[in-house]
Design a protein around this motif. Structure first.
Motif, PDB file in Angstrom:
ATOM      1  N   ILE A   1       7.160 -57.440  22.634  1.00  0.00           N
ATOM      2  CA  ILE A   1       8.270 -56.814  23.366  1.00  0.00           C
ATOM      3  C   ILE A   1       7.955 -55.340  23.607  1.00  0.00           C
ATOM      4  O   ILE A   1       8.191 -54.802  24.686  1.00  0.00           O
ATOM      5  CB  ILE A   1       9.582 -56.979  22.588  1.00  0.00           C
ATOM      6  N   ASP A   2       7.394 -54.708  22.608  1.00  0.00           N
ATOM      7  CA  ASP A   2       7.007 -53.296  22.745  1.00  0.00           C
ATOM      8  C   ASP A   2       6.012 -53.109  23.878  1.00  0.00           C
ATOM      9  O   ASP A   2       6.071 -52.141  24.629  1.00  0.00           O
ATOM     10  CB  ASP A   2       6.412 -52.813  21.421  1.00  0.00           C
ATOM     11  N   GLN A   3       5.098 -54.071  24.019  1.00  0.00           N
ATOM     12  CA  GLN A   3       4.063 -53.959  25.049  1.00  0.00           C
ATOM     13  C   GLN A   3       4.636 -54.025  26.462  1.00  0.00           C
ATOM     14  O   GLN A   3       4.043 -53.504  27.400  1.00  0.00           O
ATOM     15  CB  GLN A   3       3.032 -55.078  24.857  1.00  0.00           C
ATOM     16  N   THR A   4       5.776 -54.681  26.620  1.00  0.00           N
ATOM     17  CA  THR A   4       6.386 -54.789  27.951  1.00  0.00           C
ATOM     18  C   THR A   4       7.549 -53.820  28.133  1.00  0.00           C
ATOM     19  O   THR A   4       8.205 -53.821  29.177  1.00  0.00           O
ATOM     20  CB  THR A   4       6.920 -56.215  28.199  1.00  0.00           C
TER      21      THR A   4
ATOM     22  N   VAL B   1      11.455 -50.832  13.780  1.00  0.00           N
ATOM     23  CA  VAL B   1      10.837 -49.689  14.451  1.00  0.00           C
ATOM     24  C   VAL B   1      10.820 -49.875  15.962  1.00  0.00           C
ATOM     25  O   VAL B   1      11.125 -48.942  16.723  1.00  0.00           O
ATOM     26  CB  VAL B   1       9.401 -49.481  13.919  1.00  0.00           C
ATOM     27  N   VAL B   2      10.478 -51.076  16.429  1.00  0.00           N
ATOM     28  CA  VAL B   2      10.360 -51.303  17.867  1.00  0.00           C
ATOM     29  C   VAL B   2      11.726 -51.245  18.545  1.00  0.00           C
ATOM     30  O   VAL B   2      11.880 -50.627  19.605  1.00  0.00           O
ATOM     31  CB  VAL B   2       9.662 -52.648  18.150  1.00  0.00           C
ATOM     32  N   SER B   3      12.733 -51.879  17.957  1.00  0.00           N
ATOM     33  CA  SER B   3      14.066 -51.845  18.575  1.00  0.00           C
ATOM     34  C   SER B   3      14.586 -50.419  18.664  1.00  0.00           C
ATOM     35  O   SER B   3      15.217 -50.031  19.661  1.00  0.00           O
ATOM     36  CB  SER B   3      15.042 -52.725  17.797  1.00  0.00           C
ATOM     37  N   LYS B   4      14.326 -49.626  17.645  1.00  0.00           N
ATOM     38  CA  LYS B   4      14.766 -48.225  17.672  1.00  0.00           C
ATOM     39  C   LYS B   4      14.036 -47.438  18.747  1.00  0.00           C
ATOM     40  O   LYS B   4      14.627 -46.625  19.461  1.00  0.00           O
ATOM     41  CB  LYS B   4      14.557 -47.598  16.296  1.00  0.00           C
ATOM     42  N   ARG B   5      12.738 -47.681  18.878  1.00  0.00           N
ATOM     43  CA  ARG B   5      11.974 -46.970  19.900  1.00  0.00           C
ATOM     44  C   ARG B   5      12.445 -47.330  21.305  1.00  0.00           C
ATOM     45  O   ARG B   5      12.503 -46.481  22.192  1.00  0.00           O
ATOM     46  CB  ARG B   5      10.481 -47.284  19.753  1.00  0.00           C
ATOM     47  N   LEU B   6      12.821 -48.581  21.491  1.00  0.00           N
ATOM     48  CA  LEU B   6      13.266 -49.037  22.807  1.00  0.00           C
ATOM     49  C   LEU B   6      14.758 -48.804  23.031  1.00  0.00           C
ATOM     50  O   LEU B   6      15.253 -49.006  24.151  1.00  0.00           O
ATOM     51  CB  LEU B   6      12.958 -50.530  22.966  1.00  0.00           C
ATOM     52  N   GLY B   7      15.467 -48.405  21.995  1.00  0.00           N
ATOM     53  CA  GLY B   7      16.894 -48.155  22.136  1.00  0.00           C
ATOM     54  C   GLY B   7      17.714 -49.413  22.317  1.00  0.00           C
ATOM     55  O   GLY B   7      18.762 -49.401  22.981  1.00  0.00           O
TER      56      GLY B   7
ATOM     57  N   LEU C   1       5.095 -68.302  14.112  1.00  0.00           N
ATOM     58  CA  LEU C   1       3.811 -68.318  13.399  1.00  0.00           C
ATOM     59  C   LEU C   1       2.760 -67.433  14.067  1.00  0.00           C
ATOM     60  O   LEU C   1       1.841 -66.957  13.405  1.00  0.00           O
ATOM     61  CB  LEU C   1       3.269 -69.749  13.336  1.00  0.00           C
ATOM     62  N   LEU C   2       2.898 -67.221  15.357  1.00  0.00           N
ATOM     63  CA  LEU C   2       1.807 -66.595  16.119  1.00  0.00           C
ATOM     64  C   LEU C   2       2.120 -65.214  16.676  1.00  0.00           C
ATOM     65  O   LEU C   2       1.184 -64.463  16.993  1.00  0.00           O
ATOM     66  CB  LEU C   2       1.400 -67.509  17.291  1.00  0.00           C
ATOM     67  N   LEU C   3       3.379 -64.850  16.824  1.00  0.00           N
ATOM     68  CA  LEU C   3       3.731 -63.618  17.536  1.00  0.00           C
ATOM     69  C   LEU C   3       4.494 -62.643  16.645  1.00  0.00           C
ATOM     70  O   LEU C   3       5.080 -63.027  15.639  1.00  0.00           O
ATOM     71  CB  LEU C   3       4.607 -63.954  18.756  1.00  0.00           C
TER      72      LEU C   3
ATOM     73  N   PRO D   1      16.109 -67.091  16.386  1.00  0.00           N
ATOM     74  CA  PRO D   1      15.894 -65.780  15.800  1.00  0.00           C
ATOM     75  C   PRO D   1      14.744 -65.050  16.484  1.00  0.00           C
ATOM     76  O   PRO D   1      13.826 -65.674  17.012  1.00  0.00           O
ATOM     77  CB  PRO D   1      15.579 -66.085  14.339  1.00  0.00           C
ATOM     78  N   PRO D   2      14.816 -63.721  16.465  1.00  0.00           N
ATOM     79  CA  PRO D   2      13.824 -62.956  17.216  1.00  0.00           C
ATOM     80  C   PRO D   2      12.438 -62.994  16.587  1.00  0.00           C
ATOM     81  O   PRO D   2      12.286 -63.302  15.403  1.00  0.00           O
ATOM     82  CB  PRO D   2      14.397 -61.538  17.187  1.00  0.00           C
ATOM     83  N   ILE D   3      11.455 -62.719  17.423  1.00  0.00           N
ATOM     84  CA  ILE D   3      10.108 -62.485  16.897  1.00  0.00           C
ATOM     85  C   ILE D   3      10.167 -61.247  16.016  1.00  0.00           C
ATOM     86  O   ILE D   3      10.672 -60.208  16.427  1.00  0.00           O
ATOM     87  CB  ILE D   3       9.116 -62.264  18.060  1.00  0.00           C
ATOM     88  N   ARG D   4       9.650 -61.371  14.812  1.00  0.00           N
ATOM     89  CA  ARG D   4       9.831 -60.287  13.846  1.00  0.00           C
ATOM     90  C   ARG D   4       8.521 -59.532  13.578  1.00  0.00           C
ATOM     91  O   ARG D   4       7.698 -59.390  14.468  1.00  0.00           O
ATOM     92  CB  ARG D   4      10.462 -60.847  12.571  1.00  0.00           C
ATOM     93  N   THR D   5       8.350 -59.067  12.371  1.00  0.00           N
ATOM     94  CA  THR D   5       7.214 -58.203  12.036  1.00  0.00           C
ATOM     95  C   THR D   5       6.002 -59.019  11.594  1.00  0.00           C
ATOM     96  O   THR D   5       6.097 -60.230  11.359  1.00  0.00           O
ATOM     97  CB  THR D   5       7.590 -57.245  10.898  1.00  0.00           C
ATOM     98  N   GLU D   6       4.876 -58.343  11.448  1.00  0.00           N
ATOM     99  CA  GLU D   6       3.674 -59.009  10.950  1.00  0.00           C
ATOM    100  C   GLU D   6       3.894 -59.528   9.528  1.00  0.00           C
ATOM    101  O   GLU D   6       3.412 -60.611   9.179  1.00  0.00           O
ATOM    102  CB  GLU D   6       2.493 -58.047  10.981  1.00  0.00           C
ATOM    103  N   LYS D   7       4.641 -58.799   8.726  1.00  0.00           N
ATOM    104  CA  LYS D   7       4.960 -59.267   7.371  1.00  0.00           C
ATOM    105  C   LYS D   7       5.707 -60.595   7.428  1.00  0.00           C
ATOM    106  O   LYS D   7       5.409 -61.530   6.669  1.00  0.00           O
ATOM    107  CB  LYS D   7       5.803 -58.218   6.649  1.00  0.00           C
TER     108      LYS D   7
END
Length: 428
Positions: free
Chosen positions: A268-271, A195-201, A261-263, A282-288
């Motif tokens: 990324i969305d916040q910035t 969702v975030v990558s799509k929103r940020l393009g 474990l923490l992020l 690997p990228p920081i992923r989802t809460e799941k």
């Protein structure tokens, strides 16, 4: 003449109890552990009631030398390790030139002997130049002292080549350490696909790029009998694959970073992706995914914590998000972050966290480390659990400043680190 550590508390890694014990170090070894040691003929250090732990092991760091000395050197990277309480680190081979020959492995050992502040165990590359085309002289690399083989930074895309590498490694009793990434699925992604990558393009890297490669390599490890170690696991499906492999008795182990474990990708969305210090692979992923990694650490699916310490220059990280390099620094802040966020919050007992930094990596990689008993090498760190300090660039020993945790206040800082009987860090 030895060194006596007085007025400290030794953490029992089985019971979690903190015992008032003194330690005598003579030469490179622990000579005595007792309630009271006669220090008349020895130097003494008063530990002010702080906690004595085995020296930490980080089985995934990038020291950048040779070739990328502007980012880090063996000298600065091991100084950062010592400040973080680490006495042993394993360095990745994606330097320039790549650590793909016995001569370059010997270079790392020689440079560490001259300038290092901790024990450095190099990995050798699986393929020459990490190009994924031709296997290295794996037997020659083992003879030179590699701790395992890996093409970290890129995944070995050829299944037949990886199968051949695993057969050789299994015969030599060397772990095969994988950067799990299907490049056809990852393409030119720069953050988690969602969702975030799509929103940020921005182009995303799906979790499937990791889990698909892990699934392939688990099957190859079963076929060849190799010990497969999965680097920096980040995806919920990947954790489940490792859990299933372990339940079937396969030799599969894995590590997780503090940042996974923490992020989550929310940072990324916040910035609005304006800060490439939030970019890692690997990228920081989802809460799941984050919760799956945490549960894997708690239930033993994930064996250890590793930082994937990856310093870059400030200029590199000031580039646009899509073109800036991946990577965070982590050696100096890993334990304080996880002590603050996992132990202080009640998610994990202290002694269990410490095992993830000490006993577990030592056992997985068959290293005689992680214990503070008489006769063992004197690798230890002393940690102040109470003092709060803020993570700032001015205090870091590493050349890199690329971390999303800058400005965070944490507890659990190392104040003394001893490697093979030698004081390598002493702070406040």
């Amino acid at each position: 003449m030895g060194l006596v550590l007085k007025n400290g508390r030794l953490l029992n890694l089985e019971t979690g109890e903190r015992e008032a014990l003194e330690i005598l170090i003579v030469g490179e070894s622990i000579a005595e552990v007792a309630e009271q040691i006669d220090a008349a003929d020895h130097e003494t250090i008063d530990l002010n009631g702080n906690l004595i732990l085995p020296g930490f092991l980080d089985m995934h760091v990038h020291l950048r030398q040779p070739g990328f000395e502007a980012k880090e050197t063996i000298e600065t990277g091991t100084a950062a390790a010592a400040r973080g309480g680490f006495t042993t680190v394993a360095c990745m081979p994606n330097t320039r030139p790549v650590l793909d020959s016995p001569e370059l492995i010997r270079y790392v050992y020689e440079k560490t002997a001259q300038e290092g502040s901790c024990t450095v165990l190099p990995y050798g590359a699986i393929t020459k130049g990490e190009l994924g085309e031709e296997l290295t002289d794996i037997a020659g690399l083992k003879a030179a002292g590699v701790i395992g083989i890996t093409d970290d930074g890129v995944g070995v895309q050829s299944s037949s080549l990886m199968r051949e590498a695993m057969r050789t490694a299994a015969a030599l009793d060397l772990p095969v350490v994988i950067h799990s990434e299907d490049e056809d699925l990852a393409k030119d992604g720069c953050m988690n696909e969602g969702v975030v990558s799509k929103r940020l393009g921005l182009p995303g890297i799906p979790g499937l790029a990791e889990s698909a490669m892990i699934a392939r390599d688990i099957l190859l490890a079963e076929d060849t009998g190799a010990h497969l170690h999965v680097c920096h696991i980040s995806d919920a499906a990947s954790v489940e694959l490792v859990r299933h492999a372990k339940s079937r008795g396969l030799k599969v182990t894995t590590e997780v970073t503090p940042h996974h474990l923490l992020l989550t990708e929310a940072i990324i969305d916040q910035t609005d992706a304006s800060d490439a210090n939030m970019k890692v692979n690997p990228p920081i992923r989802t809460e799941k995914d984050r919760l799956a990694c945490l549960q894997g650490l708690l239930d033993g699916t994930i064996d250890m914590v590793a930082t994937d310490h990856a310093p870059h220059t400030e200029e590199e990280k000031q580039r646009p998000f899509q073109t800036a390099p991946f990577g965070f620094v982590g050696l100096e802040i890993a334990f304080p972050l996880l002590y603050t966020e996992l132990v202080q919050t009640g998610h994990l007992p202290l002694h269990e966290l410490v095992k993830k930094f000490t006993v577990n990596p030592a056992q997985v990689f068959k290293l005689d480390r992680g214990s503070l008993t008489v006769g063992k090498v004197a690798d230890l760190t002393v940690v102040d659990l109470d003092t709060e300090r803020t993570i700032t660039g001015e205090e870091l020993k590493t050349k890199g400043r690329n971390t999303p945790f800058m400005g965070k206040t944490v507890q659990g800082w190392s104040v003394l680190t001893i490697n093979q009987g030698r004081i390598t860090y002493q702070g406040k």
